[in-house]
Design an enzyme around this catalytic site. Structure first.
Site, short mmCIF file in Angstrom:
data_model
loop_
_atom_site.label_atom_id
_atom_site.label_comp_id
_atom_site.label_asym_id
_atom_site.label_seq_id
_atom_site.Cartn_x
_atom_site.Cartn_y
_atom_site.Cartn_z
N THR A 177 27.12 23.33 19.33
CA THR A 177 28.51 22.89 19.39
C THR A 177 28.61 21.37 19.29
OG1 THR A 177 30.62 23.27 20.50
CG2 THR A 177 28.71 22.92 21.94
N LYS A 180 26.99 20.16 15.10
CA LYS A 180 27.06 21.23 14.10
C LYS A 180 26.70 20.79 12.68
CE LYS A 180 30.46 24.07 16.45
NZ LYS A 180 31.87 24.46 16.55
N ASP A 200 31.68 30.52 12.98
CA ASP A 200 32.99 29.98 13.39
C ASP A 200 34.12 30.37 12.44
OD1 ASP A 200 32.36 28.62 15.71
OD2 ASP A 200 31.92 26.73 14.69
N ALA A 242 38.28 17.28 11.09
CA ALA A 242 37.45 17.37 9.88
C ALA A 242 35.97 17.45 10.26
CB ALA A 242 37.71 16.18 8.97
N ASN A 247 43.14 14.10 9.89
CA ASN A 247 42.06 13.69 10.79
C ASN A 247 42.19 12.23 11.19
OD1 ASN A 247 39.61 14.53 12.13
ND2 ASN A 247 38.51 13.13 10.78
N THR A 302 39.85 10.03 11.51
CA THR A 302 39.11 9.21 10.54
C THR A 302 39.38 9.76 9.14
OG1 THR A 302 37.40 9.00 12.24
CG2 THR A 302 36.82 8.28 10.00
N MET A 337 40.79 19.78 25.39
CA MET A 337 39.77 20.60 26.05
C MET A 337 39.50 20.10 27.47
SD MET A 337 36.08 21.48 24.41
CE MET A 337 35.18 20.01 24.81
P1 ATR Z 1 33.00 20.15 16.03
O1 ATR Z 1 31.65 20.51 15.55
O2 ATR Z 1 33.38 20.93 17.26
O3 ATR Z 1 34.04 20.23 14.99
P2 ATR Z 1 32.73 17.36 15.57
O4 ATR Z 1 31.98 17.67 14.32
O5 ATR Z 1 32.19 16.29 16.47
O6 ATR Z 1 32.85 18.63 16.50
O7 ATR Z 1 34.24 17.05 15.17
C1 ATR Z 1 35.21 16.71 16.11
C2 ATR Z 1 36.56 16.55 15.43
O8 ATR Z 1 37.51 16.20 16.42
C3 ATR Z 1 36.61 15.44 14.39
O9 ATR Z 1 37.54 15.78 13.40
C4 ATR Z 1 37.10 14.25 15.22
O10 ATR Z 1 37.74 13.23 14.45
P3 ATR Z 1 36.89 12.04 13.76
O11 ATR Z 1 36.40 12.57 12.46
O12 ATR Z 1 37.87 10.94 13.62
O13 ATR Z 1 35.79 11.71 14.72
C5 ATR Z 1 38.12 14.95 16.09
N1 ATR Z 1 38.39 14.23 17.34
C6 ATR Z 1 37.58 14.10 18.41
N2 ATR Z 1 38.19 13.39 19.38
C7 ATR Z 1 39.42 13.07 18.91
C8 ATR Z 1 40.55 12.35 19.43
N3 ATR Z 1 40.52 11.83 20.66
N4 ATR Z 1 41.65 12.24 18.67
C9 ATR Z 1 41.69 12.78 17.44
N5 ATR Z 1 40.67 13.47 16.87
C10 ATR Z 1 39.55 13.61 17.60
#
Ligand code: ATR
Length: 286
Positions: free
Chosen positions: A65, A69, A105, A130, A153, A155, A202
């Protein structure tokens, strides 16, 4: 016998929210399988060592997770076709030291969407995030011929990369946007289904939401892949506005059941898994 217990585990960071050990152990117990499922907090910088440890300890199966991933793919010996297409792995099986990656998933999410009576054909879908989860979910959504998929997203470059990948694999119109108020408003206005695929909201950050309430609209179906809490802030806001919601529980249980089958070769007891997850999530009332 204790020495031939097969061990499966989850690696991720954070993992405090997880109920995967509860649901898999409930399933192993129900079927009388000599398996045990644990959760390990593995920092981003320790992923390589963790994977080496999996081989050294002959751990049978893994769930992967946040935030591993995508990164984990490069440490595997083989990757199944679906996971390869998605570019992310959430399940690994260890066959005599050969690690093969899968992704359950996307299929789990699509099953959840269908079980909740939503038909994706010709619909406009907005996906928030993303990362690995968004990759899996969006790759399965485009198989159902929606008319448009928008990736929003934080970013932008990650959203652009995912939208580009999707375009290579489908004729569905896919676009990328930054998660800013203008784009949120624009995307929500046209969307039929919005799916939060980020970890925002979460446990323990339960008051956070990726989409402020003011931007939601009544005729939008809102799905959150976050399952702890079951009613995220996003879903609570959605209910207040009158939207139909899909919580993260069905996706969680579906992806877990698919992983279970990959490790054991046995059909998972879905009802037992769902009951175990619900029990712990409702008891926590997070
Ligand atoms: P997972 O495998 O569960 O998808 P991940 O690959 O780390 O976890 O991706 C997390 C996602 O949540 C990403 O799209 C991240 O955005 P960034 O690409 O900008 O990092 C997004 N994310 C995490 N924290 C966030 C926040 N506080 N606000 C907005 N987007 C967030």
């Amino acid at each position: 016998m204790v020495y031939d217990t097969r061990v499966c585990c989850l690696i991720g960071d954070p993992i405090e929210h997880t109920v995967s050990p509860i649901i898999h152990n409930a399933a192993f117990q129900k079927l009388g399988l000599n398996y045990l499922y644990l959760a390990f907090k593995v920092k981003k910088s320790m992923l390589k060592e963790a994977i080496e440890g999996i081989k050294a300890l002959n751990i049978k199966g893994l769930n992967v997770t946040i935030p591993h991933k995508i990164e984990v793919v490069k440490y595997l010996n083989e990757v199944d076709e679906i996971a390869e297409r998605i570019g992310a792995v959430n399940t690994i099986v260890n066959k005599d030291g050969v690690l093969k990656g899968y992704n359950t998933d996307g299929e789990g999410a699509l099953m959840a969407i269908k079980e909740n009576g939503f038909n994706l054909k010709n619909k406009i879908v907005a996906i928030v995030g993303a990362g690995g989860a968004a990759r899996a979910v969006s790759h399965f959504i485009v198989l159902e011929n929606p008319s448009k998929v928008t990736i929003l997203n934080r970013t932008l470059e990650n959203a652009i990369k995912l939208a580009e990948d999707l375009r290579k694999k489908t004729k569905v119109y896919c676009e990328a946007k930054t998660l800013d108020t203008y784009s949120i408003k624009e995307s929500v206005t046209e969307a039929d289904l919005l799916i939060n695929c980020t970890s925002v909201g979460m446990y323990p950050d339960v008051e956070k939401t990726p989409i402020p309430k003011d931007y939601l609209k009544k005729d939008l179906v809102i799905m959150d892949i976050v399952y702890n809490p079951l009613q995220t802030r996003l879903l609570r806001d959605a209910v207040e506005i009158g939207c139909k919601i899909i919580n993260g529980l069905d996706m969680l249980v579906n992806q877990a059941a698919l992983s279970f089958k990959i490790w054991t070769g046995i059909e998972a007891p879905l009802d037992i898994m769902k009951k175990a997850a619900l029990e712990v999530l409702e008891k926590k009332r997070l």
